[in-house]
Design a protein around this motif. Structure first.
Motif, PDB file in Angstrom:
ATOM      1  N   ILE A 165       0.818  -1.222   0.000  1.00 32.60           N
ATOM      2  CA  ILE A 165       0.000   0.000   0.000  1.00 32.60           C
ATOM      3  C   ILE A 165       0.856   1.278   0.000  1.00 32.60           C
ATOM      4  N   PRO A 166       1.827   1.402   0.944  1.00 35.34           N
ATOM      5  CA  PRO A 166       2.681   2.593   0.838  1.00 35.34           C
ATOM      6  C   PRO A 166       3.496   2.635  -0.449  1.00 35.34           C
ATOM      7  N   ILE A 167       3.799   1.465  -1.016  1.00 37.32           N
ATOM      8  CA  ILE A 167       4.539   1.456  -2.281  1.00 37.32           C
ATOM      9  C   ILE A 167       3.679   2.067  -3.389  1.00 37.32           C
ATOM     10  N   ILE A 168       2.389   1.700  -3.424  1.00 39.28           N
ATOM     11  CA  ILE A 168       1.499   2.289  -4.427  1.00 39.28           C
ATOM     12  C   ILE A 168       1.439   3.800  -4.230  1.00 39.28           C
ATOM     13  N   LYS A 169       1.214   4.184  -2.958  1.00 42.65           N
ATOM     14  CA  LYS A 169       1.015   5.599  -2.650  1.00 42.65           C
ATOM     15  C   LYS A 169       2.235   6.438  -3.029  1.00 42.65           C
ATOM     16  N   TYR A 170       3.425   5.965  -2.647  1.00 42.33           N
ATOM     17  CA  TYR A 170       4.612   6.800  -2.836  1.00 42.33           C
ATOM     18  C   TYR A 170       5.410   6.464  -4.085  1.00 42.33           C
ATOM     19  N   SER A 171       4.928   5.472  -4.873  1.00 42.64           N
ATOM     20  CA  SER A 171       5.680   5.083  -6.068  1.00 42.64           C
ATOM     21  C   SER A 171       5.976   6.282  -6.965  1.00 42.64           C
ATOM     22  N   VAL A 172       4.990   7.202  -7.049  1.00 38.02           N
ATOM     23  CA  VAL A 172       5.178   8.327  -7.955  1.00 38.02           C
ATOM     24  C   VAL A 172       6.184   9.347  -7.414  1.00 38.02           C
ATOM     25  N   GLU A 173       6.504   9.245  -6.115  1.00 37.28           N
ATOM     26  CA  GLU A 173       7.492  10.178  -5.563  1.00 37.28           C
ATOM     27  C   GLU A 173       8.866   9.543  -5.458  1.00 37.28           C
ATOM     28  N   TRP A 174       8.893   8.241  -5.150  1.00 35.90           N
ATOM     29  CA  TRP A 174      10.179   7.579  -4.962  1.00 35.90           C
ATOM     30  C   TRP A 174      10.909   7.324  -6.269  1.00 35.90           C
ATOM     31  N   TRP A 175      10.143   7.053  -7.314  1.00 33.23           N
ATOM     32  CA  TRP A 175      10.775   6.714  -8.589  1.00 33.23           C
ATOM     33  C   TRP A 175      10.240   7.599  -9.699  1.00 33.23           C
ATOM     34  N   ASN A 176      10.961   7.598 -10.828  1.00 36.21           N
ATOM     35  CA  ASN A 176      10.435   8.247 -12.015  1.00 36.21           C
ATOM     36  C   ASN A 176       9.361   7.351 -12.606  1.00 36.21           C
ATOM     37  N   THR A 177       8.164   7.886 -12.718  1.00 33.95           N
ATOM     38  CA  THR A 177       7.090   7.088 -13.306  1.00 33.95           C
ATOM     39  C   THR A 177       6.418   7.901 -14.395  1.00 33.95           C
ATOM     40  N   LEU A 178       5.667   7.207 -15.245  1.00 32.95           N
ATOM     41  CA  LEU A 178       4.882   7.928 -16.241  1.00 32.95           C
ATOM     42  C   LEU A 178       3.623   8.494 -15.584  1.00 32.95           C
ATOM     43  N   HIS A 179       3.124   7.775 -14.586  1.00 30.01           N
ATOM     44  CA  HIS A 179       1.932   8.231 -13.866  1.00 30.01           C
ATOM     45  C   HIS A 179       2.261   9.510 -13.112  1.00 30.01           C
ATOM     46  N   GLN A 180       1.341  10.480 -13.189  1.00 29.64           N
ATOM     47  CA  GLN A 180       1.606  11.765 -12.523  1.00 29.64           C
ATOM     48  C   GLN A 180       1.469  11.640 -11.002  1.00 29.64           C
ATOM     49  N   PRO A 181       2.113  12.540 -10.249  1.00 33.86           N
ATOM     50  CA  PRO A 181       1.926  12.524  -8.785  1.00 33.86           C
ATOM     51  C   PRO A 181       0.489  12.880  -8.405  1.00 33.86           C
ATOM     52  N   ALA A 182       0.182  12.717  -7.128  1.00 29.37           N
ATOM     53  CA  ALA A 182      -1.193  12.914  -6.661  1.00 29.37           C
ATOM     54  C   ALA A 182      -1.649  14.349  -6.856  1.00 29.37           C
ATOM     55  N   THR A 183      -2.888  14.498  -7.347  1.00 34.45           N
ATOM     56  CA  THR A 183      -3.490  15.824  -7.455  1.00 34.45           C
ATOM     57  C   THR A 183      -4.011  16.260  -6.089  1.00 34.45           C
ATOM     58  N   PHE A 184      -4.384  15.259  -5.275  1.00 30.81           N
ATOM     59  CA  PHE A 184      -4.953  15.560  -3.964  1.00 30.81           C
ATOM     60  C   PHE A 184      -4.044  15.052  -2.872  1.00 30.81           C
ATOM     61  N   THR A 185      -3.721  15.933  -1.920  1.00 26.32           N
ATOM     62  CA  THR A 185      -3.010  15.491  -0.733  1.00 26.32           C
ATOM     63  C   THR A 185      -3.722  16.106   0.452  1.00 26.32           C
ATOM     64  N   LEU A 186      -3.504  15.507   1.626  1.00 20.22           N
ATOM     65  CA  LEU A 186      -4.186  16.027   2.808  1.00 20.22           C
ATOM     66  C   LEU A 186      -3.596  17.352   3.253  1.00 20.22           C
ATOM     67  N   THR A 187      -2.334  17.581   2.884  1.00 21.17           N
ATOM     68  CA  THR A 187      -1.653  18.742   3.442  1.00 21.17           C
ATOM     69  C   THR A 187      -1.735  19.977   2.551  1.00 21.17           C
ATOM     70  N   GLU A 188      -1.874  19.752   1.220  1.00 19.74           N
ATOM     71  CA  GLU A 188      -1.876  20.915   0.344  1.00 19.74           C
ATOM     72  C   GLU A 188      -3.215  21.043  -0.363  1.00 19.74           C
ATOM     73  N   LYS A 189      -3.472  22.247  -0.874  1.00 16.54           N
ATOM     74  CA  LYS A 189      -4.736  22.367  -1.588  1.00 16.54           C
ATOM     75  C   LYS A 189      -4.613  21.693  -2.950  1.00 16.54           C
ATOM     76  N   PRO A 190      -5.759  21.142  -3.441  1.00 13.81           N
ATOM     77  CA  PRO A 190      -5.688  20.341  -4.660  1.00 13.81           C
ATOM     78  C   PRO A 190      -5.200  21.143  -5.865  1.00 13.81           C
ATOM     79  N   ALA A 191      -4.488  20.451  -6.763  1.00 13.11           N
ATOM     80  CA  ALA A 191      -3.976  21.084  -7.973  1.00 13.11           C
ATOM     81  C   ALA A 191      -5.082  21.093  -9.027  1.00 13.11           C
ATOM     82  N   MET A 192      -6.246  21.574  -8.630  1.00 10.89           N
ATOM     83  CA  MET A 192      -7.437  21.494  -9.461  1.00 10.89           C
ATOM     84  C   MET A 192      -8.423  22.486  -8.874  1.00 10.89           C
ATOM     85  N   PRO A 193      -9.168  23.234  -9.704  1.00 11.81           N
ATOM     86  CA  PRO A 193     -10.112  24.205  -9.128  1.00 11.81           C
ATOM     87  C   PRO A 193     -11.317  23.510  -8.499  1.00 11.81           C
ATOM     88  N   ALA A 194     -12.027  24.259  -7.647  1.00 11.03           N
ATOM     89  CA  ALA A 194     -13.125  23.676  -6.871  1.00 11.03           C
ATOM     90  C   ALA A 194     -14.222  23.098  -7.753  1.00 11.03           C
TER      91      ALA A 194
END
Lengths: 156, 247
Positions: B170-199
């Motif tokens: 589970i943490p591997i899925i969650k952080y895969s986009v941060e730990w490694w170079n992936t084609l999949h984009q990083p998370a648009t939504f995080t608990l700590t920051e506001k979403p990279a998307m308008p309301a």
């Protein structure tokens, strides 16, 4: 908690922690192989295996796209704004391909230092926006953090 | 607090309380899913780069959330079943596995459909996609163990261990986009920051996510109740219940 349950709890914790550390060790050992692509800095520093088929990923450098008049050949530079490498590709590019767009190209370095790609994939970022917003932002000359370099050419 | 916990362990008590909640949950999930879908498909603005194809996010993201949440729930139930020997925890592990597998499959499928026009490929072996595929196989593993082992207690023990060991994914899925170079984009939504998307884009998504969670709970309760009746069929309360229904 009675001793029997405590014992089982410790066993479960031991199982989970033990297995997690095994996986963590394996993953950190394989770290390089799990990365999907090398970035231009790594390739410039010679970290990527030479002559082997590799993936290179980065941004398409603004103003670097040159299309061949008589064929589907496209030459552009992939950059991480630190180092950049020229990429040659013949074929149809994905819709999202444009200047400033993140891409991942598969191929190998030839003798002249040009990356001969046989597949180019577009990498989408995590930002989503309605088109009216980007238009308005562009008119105002302001785009959200870290995007100004990218979007000015991309929006039209 | 502990009485509540121990009550929860009683299949009869769970059967009764979940019966009261079910209609509400079902109605709530239906409302949220219908409202969310209409809002997402008809009223949310299109994306500036991807156009309308981005709308698949309204199925893909909640399905991926659920796929992971369901596995976490399964692992926790598995641990409770192993340590406290609670019968109901075993029931939950068994009931949740096929639902989780369906959500994982849905996330992979919608991802592939979106990936073709956006990235230019259906599938790529990057860390996010691969770890998600492993999650699907973990669900299949739990399902296989459940149907291969006849004895319910042994089956529960085996699948609980698989679920606990699989938790590492589970943490591997969650952080895969941060730990490694992936084609999949990083998370648009995080608990700590506001979403990279308008309301106007993320509010319908939030509705869909809550709707998916309600739907998941509804289906989980239905399956768990069924499983309880089957396991407890020799007890007095089930016999009484069945004869009352029949009469």
């Amino acid at each position: 908690m009675n001793p029997k349950r405590k014992q089982r709890l410790i066993l479960v914790l031991f199982l989970v922690i033990g297995f997690s550390s095994v996986v963590a060790l394996v993953l950190s050992a394989l770290n390089e192989n799990i990365n999907l692509f090398y970035n231009p800095t790594q390739i410039a520093n010679g970290e990527a295996p030479e002559g082997a088929r590799i993936r290179a990923g980065g941004m398409v450098l603004e103003g670097s796209i040159k299309r061949d008049e008589s064929s589907l050949l496209v030459i552009f530079e992939v950059t991480d704004y630190n180092a950049s490498i020229p990429v040659a590709f013949t074929g149809i590019l994905p819709d999202l391909f444009r200047e400033g767009q993140g891409i991942v190209a598969m191929g190998r370095m030839d003798g002249d230092g040009i990356f001969q790609a046989d597949e180019v994939l577009a990498k989408h970022d995590e930002n989503y926006m309605p088109p009216e917003v980007t238009d308005a932002l562009e008119k105002a000359g302001k785009l959200p953090d870290g995007q100004d370099a990218i979007k000015t050419d991309a929006v039209k | 607090m502990w009485t509540f916990f121990h009550k929860l362990g009683s299949p009869k008590w769970f059967y009764e309380i979940s019966g009261k909640w079910l209609p509400w949950l079902a109605v709530l999930s239906a409302i949220l899913l219908v409202a969310g879908s209409v809002w997402a498909l008809a009223f949310a603005p299109a994306d500036y780069q991807q156009g309308n194809s981005f709308r698949i996010i309204y199925i893909h993201v909640p399905a991926a959330f659920l796929a992971q949440s369901c596995f976490i729930m399964m692992a926790i139930s598995g641990a409770i079943g192993l340590i406290w020997k609670m019968k109901i925890a075993d029931v939950f592990v068994k009931a949740a596995a096929p639902i989780g597998a369906s959500f994982t499959f849905l996330a992979l499928l919608t991802g592939a459909i979106w990936g073709k026009p956006t990235w230019g490929t259906w599938w790529i072996w990057d860390a996010r996609l691969t770890s998600m595929l492993i999650l699907l196989f973990l669900y299949f593993g739990v399902m296989a163990l459940q149907s291969a082992i006849e004895d319910a207690t042994t089956a529960a023990k085996a699948s609980a261990i698989l679920a606990l060991v699989g938790m590492v994914n589970i943490p591997i899925i969650k952080y895969s986009v941060e730990w490694w170079n992936t084609l999949h984009q990083p998370a648009t939504f995080t608990l700590t920051e506001k979403p990279a998307m308008p309301a106007e884009m993320w509010v319908p998504l939030l509705v869909m996510v809550i709707g998916y969670y309600c739907f998941f709970t509804t289906v989980l309760f239905l399956r768990a109740r069924n499983e309880i009746l089957e396991r407890e069929r020799r007890t007095n309360w089930v016999k009484k219940l069945v004869s009352k229904e029949a009469a």
